[in-house]
Design a protein around this motif. Structure first.
Motif, PDB file in Angstrom:
ATOM      1  N   SER A 167      -7.914  -0.005  13.343  1.00 36.35           N
ATOM      2  CA  SER A 167      -7.379   1.335  13.576  1.00 36.35           C
ATOM      3  C   SER A 167      -5.860   1.333  13.592  1.00 36.35           C
ATOM      4  O   SER A 167      -5.240   2.379  13.488  1.00 36.35           O
ATOM      5  N   LEU A 168      -5.242   0.152  13.763  1.00 34.19           N
ATOM      6  CA  LEU A 168      -3.777   0.089  13.730  1.00 34.19           C
ATOM      7  C   LEU A 168      -3.264   0.079  12.300  1.00 34.19           C
ATOM      8  O   LEU A 168      -2.066   0.195  12.067  1.00 34.19           O
ATOM      9  N   ASP A 169      -4.167  -0.067  11.335  1.00 39.91           N
ATOM     10  CA  ASP A 169      -3.817  -0.053   9.908  1.00 39.91           C
ATOM     11  C   ASP A 169      -2.721  -1.079   9.598  1.00 39.91           C
ATOM     12  O   ASP A 169      -1.600  -0.721   9.256  1.00 39.91           O
ATOM     13  N   LEU A 170      -3.048  -2.320   9.759  1.00 38.58           N
ATOM     14  CA  LEU A 170      -2.049  -3.368   9.556  1.00 38.58           C
ATOM     15  C   LEU A 170      -2.019  -3.808   8.101  1.00 38.58           C
ATOM     16  O   LEU A 170      -3.048  -4.004   7.480  1.00 38.58           O
ATOM     17  N   VAL A 171      -0.812  -3.951   7.599  1.00 41.12           N
ATOM     18  CA  VAL A 171      -0.630  -4.560   6.293  1.00 41.12           C
ATOM     19  C   VAL A 171       0.214  -5.810   6.531  1.00 41.12           C
ATOM     20  O   VAL A 171       1.369  -5.732   6.926  1.00 41.12           O
ATOM     21  N   ASN A 226       1.208   8.439  -2.873  1.00 40.87           N
ATOM     22  CA  ASN A 226       1.046   7.060  -2.436  1.00 40.87           C
ATOM     23  C   ASN A 226       0.517   6.995  -1.006  1.00 40.87           C
ATOM     24  O   ASN A 226      -0.266   6.105  -0.658  1.00 40.87           O
ATOM     25  N   ARG A 227       0.922   7.967  -0.195  1.00 40.80           N
ATOM     26  CA  ARG A 227       0.431   7.993   1.193  1.00 40.80           C
ATOM     27  C   ARG A 227      -1.084   8.224   1.205  1.00 40.80           C
ATOM     28  O   ARG A 227      -1.812   7.576   1.943  1.00 40.80           O
ATOM     29  N   ILE A 228      -1.529   9.137   0.336  1.00 37.57           N
ATOM     30  CA  ILE A 228      -2.972   9.388   0.273  1.00 37.57           C
ATOM     31  C   ILE A 228      -3.704   8.122  -0.165  1.00 37.57           C
ATOM     32  O   ILE A 228      -4.712   7.730   0.428  1.00 37.57           O
ATOM     33  N   SER A 229      -3.181   7.464  -1.174  1.00 46.53           N
ATOM     34  CA  SER A 229      -3.878   6.261  -1.653  1.00 46.53           C
ATOM     35  C   SER A 229      -3.879   5.187  -0.571  1.00 46.53           C
ATOM     36  O   SER A 229      -4.842   4.456  -0.408  1.00 46.53           O
ATOM     37  N   SER A 230      -2.785   5.105   0.180  1.00 41.84           N
ATOM     38  CA  SER A 230      -2.730   4.126   1.270  1.00 41.84           C
ATOM     39  C   SER A 230      -3.767   4.437   2.335  1.00 41.84           C
ATOM     40  O   SER A 230      -4.481   3.549   2.812  1.00 41.84           O
ATOM     41  N   HIS A 231      -3.872   5.728   2.693  1.00 44.42           N
ATOM     42  CA  HIS A 231      -4.868   6.107   3.699  1.00 44.42           C
ATOM     43  C   HIS A 231      -6.285   5.871   3.188  1.00 44.42           C
ATOM     44  O   HIS A 231      -7.176   5.530   3.961  1.00 44.42           O
ATOM     45  N   LEU A 232      -6.475   6.063   1.877  1.00 39.18           N
ATOM     46  CA  LEU A 232      -7.817   5.846   1.324  1.00 39.18           C
ATOM     47  C   LEU A 232      -8.203   4.369   1.423  1.00 39.18           C
ATOM     48  O   LEU A 232      -9.338   4.033   1.780  1.00 39.18           O
ATOM     49  N   VAL A 233      -7.267   3.495   1.122  1.00 42.17           N
ATOM     50  CA  VAL A 233      -7.564   2.061   1.248  1.00 42.17           C
ATOM     51  C   VAL A 233      -7.848   1.721   2.697  1.00 42.17           C
ATOM     52  O   VAL A 233      -8.789   0.984   3.009  1.00 42.17           O
ATOM     53  N   TRP A 234      -7.032   2.281   3.603  1.00 43.69           N
ATOM     54  CA  TRP A 234      -7.279   2.020   5.022  1.00 43.69           C
ATOM     55  C   TRP A 234      -8.674   2.486   5.409  1.00 43.69           C
ATOM     56  O   TRP A 234      -9.415   1.776   6.084  1.00 43.69           O
ATOM     57  N   LEU A 269       0.806  -1.217   0.000  1.00 43.40           N
ATOM     58  CA  LEU A 269       0.000   0.000   0.000  1.00 43.40           C
ATOM     59  C   LEU A 269       0.834   1.261   0.000  1.00 43.40           C
ATOM     60  O   LEU A 269       0.431   2.269  -0.536  1.00 43.40           O
ATOM     61  N   HIS A 270       1.988   1.218   0.640  1.00 47.23           N
ATOM     62  CA  HIS A 270       2.857   2.386   0.583  1.00 47.23           C
ATOM     63  C   HIS A 270       4.228   1.958   0.062  1.00 47.23           C
ATOM     64  O   HIS A 270       5.245   2.097   0.745  1.00 47.23           O
ATOM     65  N   ALA A 271       4.230   1.465  -1.161  1.00 50.81           N
ATOM     66  CA  ALA A 271       5.451   0.935  -1.761  1.00 50.81           C
ATOM     67  C   ALA A 271       6.508   2.016  -1.925  1.00 50.81           C
ATOM     68  O   ALA A 271       7.695   1.760  -1.769  1.00 50.81           O
ATOM     69  N   MET A 272       6.074   3.243  -2.212  1.00 49.40           N
ATOM     70  CA  MET A 272       7.031   4.317  -2.459  1.00 49.40           C
ATOM     71  C   MET A 272       7.907   4.581  -1.238  1.00 49.40           C
ATOM     72  O   MET A 272       9.105   4.816  -1.365  1.00 49.40           O
ATOM     73  N   ALA A 273       7.307   4.555  -0.051  1.00 48.03           N
ATOM     74  CA  ALA A 273       8.083   4.841   1.153  1.00 48.03           C
ATOM     75  C   ALA A 273       9.141   3.769   1.374  1.00 48.03           C
ATOM     76  O   ALA A 273      10.268   4.060   1.789  1.00 48.03           O
ATOM     77  N   TRP A 274       8.777   2.524   1.090  1.00 45.24           N
ATOM     78  CA  TRP A 274       9.773   1.450   1.244  1.00 45.24           C
ATOM     79  C   TRP A 274      10.875   1.578   0.205  1.00 45.24           C
ATOM     80  O   TRP A 274      12.046   1.349   0.510  1.00 45.24           O
ATOM     81  N   ASN A 275      10.494   1.937  -1.018  1.00 39.84           N
ATOM     82  CA  ASN A 275      11.488   2.242  -2.037  1.00 39.84           C
ATOM     83  C   ASN A 275      12.482   3.265  -1.505  1.00 39.84           C
ATOM     84  O   ASN A 275      13.687   3.102  -1.612  1.00 39.84           O
ATOM     85  N   ARG A 281       0.990  -0.058 -11.009  1.00 41.45           N
ATOM     86  CA  ARG A 281      -0.132   0.513 -10.258  1.00 41.45           C
ATOM     87  C   ARG A 281      -0.098   0.186  -8.769  1.00 41.45           C
ATOM     88  O   ARG A 281      -0.783   0.817  -7.983  1.00 41.45           O
ATOM     89  N   LEU A 282       0.658  -0.800  -8.379  1.00 43.95           N
ATOM     90  CA  LEU A 282       0.623  -1.172  -6.967  1.00 43.95           C
ATOM     91  C   LEU A 282       2.039  -1.374  -6.418  1.00 43.95           C
ATOM     92  O   LEU A 282       2.460  -0.681  -5.518  1.00 43.95           O
ATOM     93  N   THR A 283       2.755  -2.319  -6.946  1.00 47.47           N
ATOM     94  CA  THR A 283       4.076  -2.650  -6.402  1.00 47.47           C
ATOM     95  C   THR A 283       5.136  -1.866  -7.166  1.00 47.47           C
ATOM     96  O   THR A 283       5.821  -2.407  -8.017  1.00 47.47           O
TER      97      THR A 283
END
Lengths: 390, 334
Positions: free
Chosen positions: A380-384, A128-136, A92-98, A171-173
């Motif tokens: 609420s912990l937003d686990l992936v 990417n952070r916004i999209s991650s929060h939207l999925v959460w 969900l937040h692949a960019m940050a890990w990159n 689109r994802l990874t």
């Protein structure tokens, strides 16, 4: 009942983890496996819970159902070959890990990153952070029994995915970052799309608030549920919206400044209650702050190269040494620790996943709460899960 | 030997008219309930689709109109699976028990001026009594399936249905006080063609309490706790497959029609309305209420179990009792 193979009946009584928890269970309690296949564990988290009525007496998360040995894989491939792995740690937040990984490589070898590349990194990571929060957001409300929000969230997320597809091709990874910059430059189409997306998303947020946040049922489900004291966050090393929801203004972007984040004015939203509603509101406010960063970055992006000259190639060897780099992911502090022995493969690569620390809270936090609240807390912990197991 | 027509004709005349009516009604209901369920499922998915800004089913037939038929055929064709350790008799009995009382529930409902199968004086009581059988089926389904999630779902279902039946009954009783009858046809007769002549004007609190309780009684969102998907996987019907699940599904939609039909008869003037024949007014009002229930489902999150019971015992119960006392007082004194 017919006769059955004793091995089969033993299998029905559960595996090692279930039996261990059941052996300590009380007389009139129910030992229940929540997961690894359960709608609200988002993938393959397994939590064994001991229930007394609807109240949870004990909960024990069991990990490892999605363990792919990402850390060990790093030792087996070159620094550049390892890049695609990062998009698959937290999808969900692949960019940050990159970013965390290439940041560690850059720090290890002392590579300078062009200014334009830093801006591009900020833009794609915040998107990417916004999209991650939207999925959460959508998935969390699905946990709470509301079906509609996830489709609204995915409608908006779709725009982000379309946008990010332009420079990254996926689109994802994503595997977009390179030590010394990014793989491709962004174009006018991307920037134009970004500039229309920011006001669009700002216009959507009030609708989200009216539909969901102000709903009396949602407030009843989230307020005063799963209160995490700051002291507990510290003990477990919780970061990201979890610790900010408990009132601590900790954000890697401010605490250990990296890249060009210092040039943008943005707020670190916090909430003092530490309950599920606090974490919820922090994430919703973070979407707004990410939009503010995006707006400033899109306006001030400088021209120049997107990748430094002589950027590392596949068989590149860094000098021997160690480096640690941390970034703020959607779920908290993402850290990558690289140890190099001077060959073209890392000697050791340690990935610090925020989800793992945040999830560790759960066992203590869920003691004595209702089953429905446990679902609310877990969400609420937003686990992936792939990020936790790595 | 020659066939003796006159004997058989005479015997036919011996059959009581009531019996013929009931048999004819049951045959009609055998068609009405499943067809209505098909229409409602289609409607629900279309409503869900449009609430969620997507078209909903669109592939099977024009505008996906045959989608539910295809799904029903799929359900019929599926293997009936019984988990290891489940109680064979109770497991299937629960599925049948879920659906069987539905037929009785429809009998006293006045669909139109003459379209009432059982014009009995205790019509309302009959419906309330047989609606209670649903609780038993949930209880049995959860208990017999040998699944812990089912068991929790059943425990929730029983606590919820039993609790919400009381204010539901008290709300209906207030109207019965006013009209002096438990006969649904008479209650409808006592109302006029126009909205201001309906019981909802004189009994707004009772209508509100009834409608909230009706949503809870049918286990619909935001009170769908017995089958709370994200908490209990599928609650009491976790282990049912094929038509076993289909029975619960069918009964859910049939029960929705029943509670809405009662609401329409008691509060919203039943089949009365200007111009159109009564049946169309009745069905129109019922479907209007059903749409409201669907709208709830696709908008609200689920309440928590203690909140659900708190709402009942702390708000609906005192409210309905106060309303009842007030009604009795007004009827007696004024």
């Amino acid at each position: 009942m017919g006769t059955l193979d004793p091995g089969f009946t033993e299998m029905l009584s559960g595996d090692f983890y279930t039996r261990r928890l059941a052996s300590e269970a009380g007389e009139s309690t129910l030992v229940l496996n929540m997961g690894p296949q359960h709608p609200s564990t988002h993938g393959v988290l397994r939590v064994i819970i001991e229930l007394d009525g609807e109240y949870i007496l004990r909960a024990e998360p069991v990990l490892g159902y999605l363990h792919r040995m990402h850390e060990k894989m790093a030792e087996d491939r070159t620094y550049i070959q390892y890049l695609p792995n990062m998009g698959r740690v937290d999808y969900l937040h692949a960019m940050a890990w990159n970013w965390a990984y290439v940041g560690a490589v850059e720090r290890l070898a002392g590579i300078e990153v062009p200014e334009r590349a830093e801006y591009i990194r900020v833009i794609v990571t915040e998107l990417n952070r916004i999209s991650s929060h939207l999925v959460w957001w959508g998935a969390y409300l699905l946990d709470l029994g509301a079906f509609t929000p996830i489709l609204y969230a995915f409608e908006d997320r779709e725009i982000i995915l379309d946008l990010l597809q332009i420079p990254t091709g996926s689109r994802l990874t994503y595997s977009y970052f390179r030590p010394g910059g990014v793989a491709y430059d962004i174009n006018e189409e991307f920037l134009a799309g970004l500039k229309t997306f920011i006001p669009y998303m700002r216009g959507r947020l009030p609708m989200y608030r009216d539909l969901v946040t102000d709903n009396i049922i949602l407030k009843g489900r989230l307020e005063k549920v799963g209160v995490i004291p700051l002291e507990m966050c510290r003990r477990y090393g919780a970061t990201g919206p979890v610790v900010r929801g408990s009132g601590k203004r900790y954000d890697v972007r401010i605490a250990e400044p990296y890249s060009v984040y210092g040039r943008f004015s943005f707020d670190i939203p916090t909430h003092s209650d530490g309950d599920c509603m606090g974490r919820y509101l922090v994430r919703m406010a973070e979407i707004e702050q990410s939009l503010a960063i995006l707006e400033q970055a899109a306006e001030s992006i400088p021209p120049g190269p997107h990748l430094v000259k002589g950027a590392p190639k596949v068989r590149w060897k860094p000098p021997a040494g160690e480096a640690y780099f941390a970034v703020e992911g959607a779920r908290g502090k993402i850290g990558v620790h690289l140890v190099s022995d001077g060959t073209n493969t890392p000697y050791r690569c340690k990935l610090r996943a925020p989800g793992f620390s945040n999830m560790s809270l759960f066992a203590e936090l869920s003691r004595g709460v209702l089953l429905a609240d446990a679902v609310a807390i877990l969400g609420s912990l937003d686990l992936v899960i792939p990020e936790m197991d790595r | 030997m020659r066939f003796d027509w006159s004997f058989w004709l005479a015997a036919l005349h011996e059959i009581p008219e009531e019996f013929v009516r009931i048999v004819a009604a049951l045959v009609a209901l055998c068609v009405f309930i499943p067809v209505n369920a098909l229409v409602l499922v289609y409607l629900e998915r279309k409503v869900a689709g449009h609430v969620q800004r997507r078209p909903g089913p669109f592939e099977v037939g024009p505008h996906g109109i045959l989608q539910t038929v295809a799904d029903a055929l799929k359900l019929v064709g599926k293997q009936l699976f019984r988990p290891y350790g489940a109680d064979r008799v109770l497991f299937w009995l629960a599925a049948i028990l879920a659906f069987a009382p539905v037929f009785v529930l429809f009998l006293p409902i006045p669909f139109g001026p003459v379209l009432t199968t059982l014009d009995v004086n205790l019509g309302l009581l009959l419906i309330l009594a047989f609606a209670g059988v649903n609780v038993l089926s949930i209880c049995l389904a959860g208990w017999s399936a040998n699944n812990k999630w089912s068991l929790i779902g059943a425990a929730r279902g029983v606590a919820q249905c039993v609790a919400y039946e009381i204010p539901l009954l008290l709300a209906l009783l207030a109207v019965a006080f006013m009209k002096g009858s438990l006969n649904l046809s008479q209650i409808v007769q006592g109302q006029g063609n126009w909205p201001w002549q309906w019981n909802v004007v004189t009994q707004p609190i009772a209508f509100l309490v009834y409608f909230v309780c009706a949503v809870a009684e049918t286990n619909r969102s935001p009170f769908d706790l017995p089958e709370a998907e994200s908490e209990l996987t599928a609650g009491f019907h976790t282990e049912y497959s094929g038509m076993g699940f289909g029975m619960f599904f069918l009964s859910e939609y049939a029960n929705m029609i029943v509670v809405c039909a009662v609401a329409v008869s008691v509060f919203l003037g039943g089949w009365k309305g200007p111009l159109l024949p009564g049946l169309w007014w009745f069905l129109g009002k019922v479907y209007g209420l059903l749409l409201v229930i669907m709208w709830f489902r696709w908008t609200y999150p689920r309440v928590r179990f203690d909140q659900l019971l708190n709402l009942n015992w702390k708000w609906l119960m005192p409210l309905s009792i106060a309303n009842l006392v007030l009604t009795a007082f007004v009827m007696k004194v004024v």
